[in-house]
Design a protein around this motif. Structure first.
Motif, short mmCIF file in Angstrom:
data_model
loop_
_atom_site.label_atom_id
_atom_site.label_comp_id
_atom_site.label_asym_id
_atom_site.label_seq_id
_atom_site.Cartn_x
_atom_site.Cartn_y
_atom_site.Cartn_z
N ALA A 1 -6.35 -0.12 -11.97
CA ALA A 1 -5.53 -0.64 -10.88
C ALA A 1 -6.20 -0.42 -9.53
N SER A 2 -6.89 0.72 -9.39
CA SER A 2 -7.61 1.00 -8.14
C SER A 2 -8.71 -0.03 -7.90
N SER A 3 -9.27 -0.55 -8.99
CA SER A 3 -10.32 -1.56 -8.85
C SER A 3 -9.82 -2.80 -8.12
N ILE A 4 -8.52 -3.09 -8.29
CA ILE A 4 -7.94 -4.23 -7.58
C ILE A 4 -8.00 -3.99 -6.08
N LEU A 5 -7.62 -2.77 -5.66
CA LEU A 5 -7.68 -2.44 -4.23
C LEU A 5 -9.11 -2.46 -3.71
N VAL A 6 -10.05 -1.99 -4.53
CA VAL A 6 -11.46 -2.00 -4.12
C VAL A 6 -11.93 -3.44 -3.90
N CYS A 7 -11.59 -4.33 -4.82
CA CYS A 7 -12.01 -5.73 -4.70
C CYS A 7 -11.37 -6.39 -3.48
N ILE A 8 -10.08 -6.10 -3.25
CA ILE A 8 -9.41 -6.65 -2.07
C ILE A 8 -10.08 -6.14 -0.80
N SER A 9 -10.44 -4.86 -0.79
CA SER A 9 -11.09 -4.27 0.38
C SER A 9 -12.44 -4.92 0.65
N LEU A 10 -13.20 -5.18 -0.41
CA LEU A 10 -14.50 -5.83 -0.24
C LEU A 10 -14.34 -7.25 0.29
N ILE A 11 -13.33 -7.96 -0.21
CA ILE A 11 -13.08 -9.32 0.27
C ILE A 11 -12.72 -9.29 1.75
N MET A 12 -11.85 -8.36 2.11
CA MET A 12 -11.44 -8.25 3.52
C MET A 12 -12.61 -7.82 4.40
N LEU A 13 -13.50 -7.01 3.86
CA LEU A 13 -14.68 -6.60 4.62
C LEU A 13 -15.57 -7.80 4.91
N CYS A 14 -15.73 -8.67 3.93
CA CYS A 14 -16.53 -9.89 4.14
C CYS A 14 -15.88 -10.81 5.17
N ILE A 15 -14.55 -10.99 5.04
CA ILE A 15 -13.83 -11.83 6.00
C ILE A 15 -13.93 -11.24 7.40
N ARG A 16 -13.80 -9.91 7.49
CA ARG A 16 -13.89 -9.25 8.79
C ARG A 16 -15.25 -9.45 9.44
N SER A 17 -16.30 -9.39 8.61
CA SER A 17 -17.65 -9.59 9.14
C SER A 17 -17.83 -10.99 9.69
N PHE B 1 -7.26 -11.73 17.62
CA PHE B 1 -5.99 -11.78 16.90
C PHE B 1 -6.23 -11.83 15.39
N ILE B 2 -7.12 -12.69 14.96
CA ILE B 2 -7.42 -12.80 13.53
C ILE B 2 -8.02 -11.49 13.01
N TYR B 3 -8.88 -10.88 13.82
CA TYR B 3 -9.48 -9.59 13.44
C TYR B 3 -8.38 -8.54 13.27
N GLY B 4 -7.41 -8.53 14.19
CA GLY B 4 -6.30 -7.60 14.08
C GLY B 4 -5.45 -7.86 12.84
N VAL B 5 -5.26 -9.13 12.50
CA VAL B 5 -4.50 -9.47 11.29
C VAL B 5 -5.19 -8.91 10.05
N ILE B 6 -6.51 -8.99 10.01
CA ILE B 6 -7.26 -8.46 8.86
C ILE B 6 -7.09 -6.95 8.77
N LEU B 7 -7.23 -6.27 9.90
CA LEU B 7 -7.05 -4.81 9.91
C LEU B 7 -5.63 -4.43 9.50
N CYS B 8 -4.66 -5.16 10.02
CA CYS B 8 -3.26 -4.90 9.68
C CYS B 8 -3.00 -5.12 8.19
N SER B 9 -3.56 -6.19 7.65
CA SER B 9 -3.39 -6.50 6.22
C SER B 9 -3.98 -5.40 5.35
N ALA B 10 -5.18 -4.95 5.71
CA ALA B 10 -5.84 -3.90 4.94
C ALA B 10 -5.02 -2.61 4.95
#
Length: 275
Positions: free
Chosen positions: A251-267, A198-207
């Motif tokens: 502005a794209s850098s913000i999305l890149v940083c968010i994506s990296l954070i979510m990637l770490c959380i997902r891992s 469920f938490i994994y799905g929340v991360i994917l959904c958020s991204a």
């Protein structure tokens, strides 16, 4: 240590080269271009009113989307995984529609439903007239949220359902025979087994919610009001000016940083789920 054959080495090198050239280098390029005019310009670019409005709307949309799809995903997966009822296979197929329909088409579908030519438009206008309201869906924030929910709602469900199928029904049936309520069975037996999926799905959904463009673009037209961050980035880039293009990368850098954070959380979540 086992020595690797030439074929294995070549395959591994090719994979690394592909990942570096297709993923790593483009992301580094985004960050590099975002800071190309200096740190002060970068801060100014991401703190202006348009970008800040887009960031706020993006996170508002993400939060509402996760809440709606989280509840829906749990209920739908639980019903399909644990119960037998007429139309079950049809429901399973319908839930997967967003995976096969273009997001742009989804946006146009909402326009044809809630827009001036839509079959629900007259009802919305009647409600507005009766209660003296100004409810709008198309080209307004509700439309942005609805479009994002549409394209993301299978994610949490799809992460939960395989675990429920593999879990079976024996433990729940035994608990029911012992007099446990349905609510107790869900929270004590079912949910602990699907917590990490469920938490994994929340991360994917958020991204996906944060990065959605096509469906939202069809239902949004007011910069500074209904533009999410991906739309604001597109507007900056399409301005054609040098400062606008660099600001788009900032502005794209913000999305890149968010994506990296979510990637770490997902891992971390993925590791916890398999431990």
């Amino acid at each position: 240590m086992k020595s690797r054959s030439v074929d294995e080495i070549i395959a591994i090198v090719l994979v690394f080269l592909f990942v570096i050239s297709m993923l790593v280098i483009p992301l580094i390029s985004v960050l590099g271009n975002g800071f190309s005019k200096g740190f002060a310009f970068f801060i100014d670019s991401i703190s202006n009113d348009y970008v800040m409005s887009a960031i706020k709307l993006t996170f508002l949309t993400m939060i509402i989307t996760v809440l709606v799809t989280g509840i829906f995903g749990l209920v739908a997966a639980y019903c399909i995984g644990k119960f037998e009822f007429p139309g079950k296979s049809i429901l399973t197929t319908v839930i997967d529609i967003p995976f096969s329909v273009s997001p742009v088409i989804a946006g146009l579908a909402f326009i044809m439903t809630f827009g001036r030519m839509g079959w629900l438009h007259s009802y919305i206008e009647s409600i507005n007239a009766y209660f003296n309201l100004d409810i709008r869906v198309v080209f307004a924030i509700p439309g942005v949220i609805l479009a994002t929910i549409f394209v993301t709602f299978p994610f949490i469900y799809r992460e939960i359902i395989p675990v429920l199928f593999s879990q079976g029904k024996e433990e729940e049936e035994a608990a029911a025979l012992m007099g446990a309520s349905g609510w107790t069975i869900f929270w004590r037996i079912t949910f602990p087994a699907i917590k990490w999926p469920f938490i994994y799905g929340v991360i994917l959904c958020s991204a996906r919610a944060i990065g959605e463009f096509g469906a939202v673009a069809a239902l949004s037209k007011a910069r500074g009001e209904t533009f999410t961050l991906p739309l604001e980035i597109d507007a900056l880039y399409m301005s054609g000016s040098e400062n606008g293009i660099v600001a788009a990368f900032a502005a794209s850098s913000i999305l890149v940083c968010i994506s990296l954070i979510m990637l770490c959380i997902r891992s971390v979540v993925e590791k916890k789920g398999h431990s």
